[in-house]
Write a protein that holds these residues in place. Structure first.
Motif, PDB file in Angstrom:
ATOM      1  N   SER A 182     -15.752  68.547 -22.412  1.00 52.96           N
ATOM      2  CA  SER A 182     -16.555  67.797 -23.052  1.00 52.96           C
ATOM      3  C   SER A 182     -18.092  68.100 -22.815  1.00 52.96           C
ATOM      4  N   ASP A 183     -19.123  67.411 -23.639  1.00 50.43           N
ATOM      5  CA  ASP A 183     -20.409  67.879 -23.533  1.00 50.43           C
ATOM      6  C   ASP A 183     -20.862  67.422 -22.148  1.00 50.43           C
ATOM      7  N   ALA A 184     -20.283  66.201 -21.464  1.00 49.82           N
ATOM      8  CA  ALA A 184     -20.727  66.009 -20.029  1.00 49.82           C
ATOM      9  C   ALA A 184     -20.168  67.182 -19.270  1.00 49.82           C
ATOM     10  N   ASP A 185     -18.981  67.820 -19.440  1.00 47.23           N
ATOM     11  CA  ASP A 185     -18.472  68.813 -18.589  1.00 47.23           C
ATOM     12  C   ASP A 185     -19.248  69.964 -18.595  1.00 47.23           C
ATOM     13  N   ARG A 186     -19.999  70.307 -19.824  1.00 42.96           N
ATOM     14  CA  ARG A 186     -20.928  71.573 -19.885  1.00 42.96           C
ATOM     15  C   ARG A 186     -22.248  71.186 -19.474  1.00 42.96           C
ATOM     16  N   ASP A 187     -22.751  69.868 -19.405  1.00 43.27           N
ATOM     17  CA  ASP A 187     -24.010  69.408 -18.736  1.00 43.27           C
ATOM     18  C   ASP A 187     -23.783  69.428 -17.256  1.00 43.27           C
ATOM     19  N   ARG A 188     -22.612  69.210 -16.413  1.00 39.31           N
ATOM     20  CA  ARG A 188     -22.303  69.344 -15.089  1.00 39.31           C
ATOM     21  C   ARG A 188     -22.232  70.805 -14.681  1.00 39.31           C
TER      22      ARG A 188
END
Length: 226
Positions: A24-30
């Motif tokens: 997800s976008d949140a996974d990539r941000d992390r």
């Protein structure tokens, strides 16, 4: 503004996602946040960081993302980091609750009447971050903001009568803290410390003229001791 004191509850750990799950976008941000910290700490060169950042948007699953950071420390652990004032971002002790603000090819902001934690971590990778403390409710005397900025822009605004301190540097970028050591700062006001590292980016912290924390001495006297 108010000064209120409440015990801070530790943030619960997020469960690990299955390796085959679509990212997800949140996974990539992390993952981008971990890579940016590694660059700031000297664990990755600029070329290595750029190569992994390219892969970040090419891979599709959580497992493939984890491969990009498997040789890097996990947030919340206690890796070896440079000493305070050495020009790099210095993280809080393990176990301390940390607010995180991330902007990867996007923008993010904290503003209005909000409650900043004792430690805030801001990571900008080709993005813009605004952290506005001028209307914030401080629940601790010292608030520390650790910033990593790569090809982005991070701005921190504080009330003009707090004590503002900065420790950081830039590589082909800018780290600037204005208003340090001003005589008009209230000695009983909160202290805001900004630590940062900018690579081809800009980090700026400054007081916002006309924005003040009011009645500080009276409110501090009314706070329960101990």
């Amino acid at each position: 503004m108010d000064l209120e004191k409440h015990p801070a509850a530790p943030a619960p750990a997020a469960p690990a996602a299955p390796a085959g799950l679509r990212a997800s976008d949140a996974d990539r941000d992390r993952i981008a946040s971990i890579l940016a910290d590694a660059l700031a700490e000297g664990r990755l060169t600029a070329d290595e960081h750029s190569e992994r950042l390219d892969s970040l948007y090419a891979v599709k699953t959580v497992g493939e993302l984890e491969v990009l950071v498997r040789d890097l420390p996990v947030p919340g652990t206690t890796p070896q980091v440079p000493a305070a004032g050495a020009g790099y971002a210095v993280g809080p002790a393990a176990g301390a609750a940390v607010d995180t603000v991330v902007a990867v090819c996007s923008s993010s902001a904290r503003k209005g009447r909000w409650r900043p934690g004792a430690h805030t971590r801001a990571v900008s990778v080709m993005g813009d971050i605004s952290i506005d403390l001028t209307e914030a409710v401080f629940e601790q005397q010292v608030t520390e903001i650790n910033v990593t900025c790569v090809l982005g822009n991070v701005e921190v605004l504080v009330p003009e009568n707090v004590t503002l301190r900065g420790y950081g540097s830039g590589v082909l970028g800018n780290f600037e803290v204005r208003g340090e050591g001003r005589g008009e700062s209230d000695p009983q006001a909160p202290v805001v410390i900004v630590r940062g590292f900018a690579l081809l980016g800009n980090i700026e912290a400054r007081p916002k003229l006309g924005a003040r924390l009011v009645n500080l001495a009276l409110k501090l006297q009314k706070r329960p001791k101990g």
